[in-house]
Every structure is written in C-alpha cells, then in structure tokens.
Design a protein around this motif. Structure first.
Motif, PDB file in Angstrom:
ATOM      1  N   MET A 106      31.540   2.252 -22.358  1.00  0.00           N
ATOM      2  CA  MET A 106      31.942   3.603 -22.710  1.00  0.00           C
ATOM      3  C   MET A 106      30.743   4.547 -22.653  1.00  0.00           C
ATOM      4  O   MET A 106      30.814   5.621 -22.078  1.00  0.00           O
ATOM      5  CB  MET A 106      32.533   3.597 -24.118  1.00  0.00           C
ATOM      6  N   ILE A 107      29.602   4.095 -23.223  1.00  0.00           N
ATOM      7  CA  ILE A 107      28.420   4.956 -23.288  1.00  0.00           C
ATOM      8  C   ILE A 107      27.788   5.100 -21.910  1.00  0.00           C
ATOM      9  O   ILE A 107      27.558   6.197 -21.419  1.00  0.00           O
ATOM     10  CB  ILE A 107      27.399   4.390 -24.304  1.00  0.00           C
ATOM     11  N   GLY A 108      27.498   3.957 -21.293  1.00  0.00           N
ATOM     12  CA  GLY A 108      26.899   4.006 -19.970  1.00  0.00           C
ATOM     13  C   GLY A 108      27.960   3.735 -18.937  1.00  0.00           C
ATOM     14  O   GLY A 108      29.008   4.370 -18.914  1.00  0.00           O
ATOM     15  N   TYR A 109      27.712   2.760 -18.106  1.00  0.00           N
ATOM     16  CA  TYR A 109      28.696   2.422 -17.096  1.00  0.00           C
ATOM     17  C   TYR A 109      28.865   0.907 -17.024  1.00  0.00           C
ATOM     18  O   TYR A 109      29.960   0.388 -17.125  1.00  0.00           O
ATOM     19  CB  TYR A 109      28.260   2.988 -15.745  1.00  0.00           C
ATOM     20  N   THR A 110      27.726   0.204 -16.909  1.00  0.00           N
ATOM     21  CA  THR A 110      27.795  -1.247 -16.781  1.00  0.00           C
ATOM     22  C   THR A 110      28.036  -1.906 -18.127  1.00  0.00           C
ATOM     23  O   THR A 110      27.489  -1.489 -19.141  1.00  0.00           O
ATOM     24  CB  THR A 110      26.482  -1.816 -16.188  1.00  0.00           C
ATOM     25  N   PRO A 111      28.864  -2.943 -18.117  1.00  0.00           N
ATOM     26  CA  PRO A 111      29.099  -3.673 -19.359  1.00  0.00           C
ATOM     27  C   PRO A 111      27.871  -4.455 -19.794  1.00  0.00           C
ATOM     28  O   PRO A 111      26.981  -4.730 -18.979  1.00  0.00           O
ATOM     29  CB  PRO A 111      30.240  -4.624 -19.016  1.00  0.00           C
ATOM     30  N   ALA A 112      27.831  -4.830 -21.076  1.00  0.00           N
ATOM     31  CA  ALA A 112      26.723  -5.621 -21.596  1.00  0.00           C
ATOM     32  C   ALA A 112      26.716  -6.993 -20.917  1.00  0.00           C
ATOM     33  O   ALA A 112      27.695  -7.403 -20.305  1.00  0.00           O
ATOM     34  CB  ALA A 112      26.851  -5.772 -23.099  1.00  0.00           C
ATOM     35  N   ALA A 171      32.924  -8.120 -31.523  1.00  0.00           N
ATOM     36  CA  ALA A 171      33.044  -8.568 -30.131  1.00  0.00           C
ATOM     37  C   ALA A 171      33.610  -7.457 -29.247  1.00  0.00           C
ATOM     38  O   ALA A 171      33.144  -7.229 -28.131  1.00  0.00           O
ATOM     39  CB  ALA A 171      33.926  -9.813 -30.047  1.00  0.00           C
ATOM     40  N   LEU A 172      34.602  -6.729 -29.774  1.00  0.00           N
ATOM     41  CA  LEU A 172      35.190  -5.625 -29.006  1.00  0.00           C
ATOM     42  C   LEU A 172      34.171  -4.521 -28.776  1.00  0.00           C
ATOM     43  O   LEU A 172      34.057  -3.985 -27.666  1.00  0.00           O
ATOM     44  CB  LEU A 172      36.380  -5.037 -29.763  1.00  0.00           C
ATOM     45  N   LEU A 173      33.421  -4.175 -29.841  1.00  0.00           N
ATOM     46  CA  LEU A 173      32.402  -3.129 -29.714  1.00  0.00           C
ATOM     47  C   LEU A 173      31.363  -3.536 -28.678  1.00  0.00           C
ATOM     48  O   LEU A 173      30.945  -2.734 -27.848  1.00  0.00           O
ATOM     49  CB  LEU A 173      31.731  -2.873 -31.067  1.00  0.00           C
ATOM     50  N   PRO A 176      32.474 -13.140 -22.090  1.00  0.00           N
ATOM     51  CA  PRO A 176      32.827 -14.036 -23.205  1.00  0.00           C
ATOM     52  C   PRO A 176      33.165 -13.282 -24.486  1.00  0.00           C
ATOM     53  O   PRO A 176      34.022 -13.738 -25.256  1.00  0.00           O
ATOM     54  CB  PRO A 176      31.583 -14.909 -23.392  1.00  0.00           C
ATOM     55  N   ALA A 177      32.526 -12.125 -24.713  1.00  0.00           N
ATOM     56  CA  ALA A 177      32.809 -11.365 -25.936  1.00  0.00           C
ATOM     57  C   ALA A 177      34.262 -10.890 -25.949  1.00  0.00           C
ATOM     58  O   ALA A 177      34.954 -11.007 -26.959  1.00  0.00           O
ATOM     59  CB  ALA A 177      31.863 -10.175 -26.053  1.00  0.00           C
ATOM     60  N   PHE A 178      34.726 -10.368 -24.823  1.00  0.00           N
ATOM     61  CA  PHE A 178      36.101  -9.869 -24.786  1.00  0.00           C
ATOM     62  C   PHE A 178      37.105 -11.024 -24.858  1.00  0.00           C
ATOM     63  O   PHE A 178      38.164 -10.902 -25.460  1.00  0.00           O
ATOM     64  CB  PHE A 178      36.337  -9.024 -23.528  1.00  0.00           C
ATOM     65  N   ARG A 179      36.723 -12.152 -24.257  1.00  0.00           N
ATOM     66  CA  ARG A 179      37.600 -13.323 -24.331  1.00  0.00           C
ATOM     67  C   ARG A 179      37.703 -13.811 -25.785  1.00  0.00           C
ATOM     68  O   ARG A 179      38.778 -14.174 -26.251  1.00  0.00           O
ATOM     69  CB  ARG A 179      37.061 -14.440 -23.436  1.00  0.00           C
TER      70      ARG A 179
END
Lengths: 209, 221
Positions: free
Chosen positions: A127-133, A118-120, A138-141
């Motif tokens: 980290m790689i691009g700019y916009t989050p997935a 979930a963190l990855l 919900p993944a970070f939560r």
C-alpha cells in the motif's frame, strides 16, 4: 489435451469445485461467482488495500486496549472484583485445566493479533510503496489459515451469555476493555468485507516479478 | 467434449452450468488462490501452497478427526463444565445442566443460544460431516450436489461458534472469585469440549470439497 486451453495465468479454478474460468477483470464493488457452485471468486473493492491496512491497524490498537484495560467489574454484598481479558485467560491456569489457558489465550488474543500483524506485513508495504515485503507470501497464507481460529466475535457472545448467568447474583459493570473488544470485532468484520483473497494474491504476484 | 472454459462474468448466476474442471483439462489448481498449473507442478507459483489435484488422504483425515471429536464429546457431556461454590457448598453443572439452570432463571433466549451452540451444533456437525464424507466415499450422490456444497459451507461457518460455552466458563471463573461467599471454577469437561470443537473443525477443514463435484462431473462428461 491442453492445446485448446488458453494460457494458464489467464485461467482461474474455483477453489471449491475445481471448475475452470477465464479470469476477466471485475469492476470494483461487483462480484464474480463460480458458474457451477456459486462460490464468490472475486469481489474487489475500491481502495481495498488502504482500507484493510487502516482497519487492521485500528483493530491491533484496540486489541492492546482490550487486553489490559479492565474488562468486567463484579460487585455483590459489598465485595467487588474486576477482571481484565488477561485474567480471563489465566482462569484456567490451575491443575489439569492448564492446557486450556493456552487454547483460550490463543483463540481470543494471540491468534487474532498474529493474523492482524500478518495482514499488515503482507499488505502494508504494497500500500505504501509498490513491492510487497520479502515474506509477504507466507504472511498472507498464515493470515488466511488463521481465519477460522481467530474467535474474538465468539468471545463477545460468550461474554453476553456469562453476563446473563451472573446477572441474578451480582451487579456487573462493563469496563473500557469490553467496549474496546466490541469495537475490535466490528472493525475486524468491516475489514474482512474489503478483503478479496484472489485480488490480493494476483496483485502480489504481479508486483513481485 | 464441452466448451473449453466459461468466463467469470460479474454477477451472473447460471445454475448448473456445464463447466470443465482443472482436473478434466489435465491441470492442477491451487485451492488457496485459484491459480492453474501444469500437472507436474508441486507448489503454487503464486502463493507457494502445496498443490494436489485431489487430496487422496483427505477422507482418512476427515474420519480420524471426526472420531477424535466424537470421543472427546462424550466426557464433555458427562463431566461438570462448571463448579460453583457458594457459602462453602459446591455444586457442579454439566453442559445440559447449565442450560436447565438458565431455563430456571427464565432466561430462555440465552438458554437457547447455549443449547444451540453446545448441543445442537456439535451433534448436527457430526452427522453432517459423516454424511458428506460417506456420500463422497461411496459415490452415491449425483443428485443434490449444490445442496451438499451448501451444507459443507454451513458446517465450516458455524462449527467455530460451539466455542461459546468454553468462553462462558472462562469468563465466569475469572470473574466470580469471592473466596468463601461465591466462587466458580472450570470443570474438566471444558477441556474435552474445547478439544472436541477443535477436532471437528480440523475434520471439516480436511474435507476436500472438490470431491462433492467429482461424481457430478463423471455424469456430464
């Protein structure tokens, strides 16, 4: 009532005691604490995202090794028996103790692994691009909610206690998986020191717009 | 009315600072990410968590999980945690029995760890959660607010470590499998002990720590 309050997105409230603070930039390596209850509100670190992603990926690889390599090997009176973490999880698979199989498996393998994935997923694309997935929020939560239930480090202490208990009756040798597991716990702990929840949330919010 | 807001300055530590809370300002804050919202907002705009100024059902859930944990803790101590078979002869040991065995082997340090994790921490945790919930419920405490905050943090941090003994049982019973010569099987207490730990963790998580500070706020305003 609220007209003397600055714009809402310039405020943060302490999650522990509800005290309002003006959200000021905090330099990398410094900590901002709540004025009232001293809870750490922000503790940003330099290159935190890159380090979190690298360490989480490392931990995930170690997890695979830890699950399938031999964990401990026990020999006594010419008999020998080795077990992997997978065997440890299956130890409860008989009778009434069946539910514990799921609980132990979840606490030491599944939940830590899900948390890392979930963190990855939440931080990697940022980290790689700019916009989050797409489902980064919900993944970070999920990763935050799983934190108390991922008990890999407690399992290591349990292993140490178990070694002392059988030390008298048999010879125990530590397998590759044991060291993978120790490394996994260290890497996970190191990763958590780079994690500033509030900074991640704010970065995500800014980049989603 | 006190000054509107304080700044979150790095590394400042003014104990007992007078602050305004989100609730006093007529706002609602997210406990997940700290974002502040207008009171009619139901979901956090930043992290999408459900918002509530104070969780009205928090104490009910705390007491429900607390009671469930206490009930599960009783059989956890009465029934065997481990069943050891050596040369066809079976012995069963409870949690406390396991500690006594370790003392017999002169492993005092390990005995202390197991005793701490399986007896001291769970009992201390029952008392601490009950005290926190009681003090909030009856608005007793205007004093010792910071101490109670610390107590809550300690309870949240240390509660999970009680799981040690369950893992010890799991490792021993997977490892010691020499059929007739020696084998170890888990006892029923392992299930109730694991449930007890999980229930008390849920009890502590249900507690809304902002309530500790509410009594204090009423005095200052």
């Amino acid at each position: 009532m609220t007209q003397d309050i600055p714009e809402l997105d310039r405020l943060i409230a302490c999650p522990n005691c509800d005290a309002l603070h003006l959200d000021m930039p905090v330099p990398d390596g410094a900590r901002a604490r709540c004025l009232r209850c001293h809870t750490v509100l922000k503790a940003p670190r330099a290159d935190a995202m890159t380090r979190i992603v690298m360490l989480a990926a490392t931990a995930l690889i170690l997890m695979v090794a830890a699950v399938f390599f031999p964990f401990l090997d026990l020999s006594t009176h010419g008999l020998s028996h080795d077990s992997s973490i997978f065997d440890t999880v299956m130890a409860f698979s008989e009778g009434l103790l069946f539910p514990l199989t799921f609980a132990v498996g979840a606490l030491i393998v599944v939940l830590p692994a899900v948390r890392l994935i979930a963190l990855l997923y939440a931080i990697g694309p940022m980290m790689i691009g700019y916009t989050p997935a797409r489902h980064a929020i919900p993944a970070f939560r999920l990763a935050q909610a799983l934190k108390p239930w991922a008990m890999a480090e407690i399992f290591i202490v349990g292993t140490a206690v178990a070694l002392v208990k059988i030390g008298g009756m048999a010879t125990v040798s530590l397998g590759a998986a044991f060291w993978a597991f120790v490394a996994l716990v260290l890497v996970t702990t190191l990763k958590d020191t780079f994690m500033c929840k509030l900074t991640v949330w704010k970065t995500m919010e800014e980049r989603i717009r | 009315m006190m000054s509107a807001t304080q700044t979150a300055a790095p590394d400042r530590d003014d104990g007992g600072a007078r602050v305004q809370t989100a609730r006093a300002a007529g706002l609602v804050a997210c406990t997940g990410c700290g974002r502040v919202h207008r009171p009619d907002q139901t979901r956090c705009l930043r992290c999408n968590a459900r918002l509530s100024s104070r969780d009205a059902t928090s104490l009910q859930r705390v007491w429900a999980w607390w009671l469930a944990g206490l009930i599960a803790y009783i059989p956890a101590n009465l029934y065997p945690m481990l069943r050891t078979t050596t040369m066809g002869h079976e012995t069963a040991s409870t949690i406390v029995g396991g500690v006594v065995e370790l003392i017999d082997y002169h492993s005092y340090g390990v005995a202390l760890i197991v005793f701490g994790a399986s007896v001291v921490i769970p009992i201390a945790k029952f008392i601490a959660i009950a005290y926190l919930a009681y003090s909030v419920q009856f608005r007793r405490g205007k004093k010792g607010v910071l101490a109670r905050q610390h107590l809550y943090e300690v309870v949240e941090f240390i509660g999970r470590w009680s799981m040690i003994d369950v893992f010890v049982v799991a490792i021993l019973s997977s490892l010691v499998q020499f059929n007739f010569v020696a084998s170890i099987h888990p006892g029923i207490a392992a299930v109730s002990f694991a449930s007890s730990v999980a229930f008390t963790m849920l009890s502590a998580q249900s507690f809304d720590s902002r309530m500790i500070w509410d009594a204090n706020e009423a005095v200052e305003t």
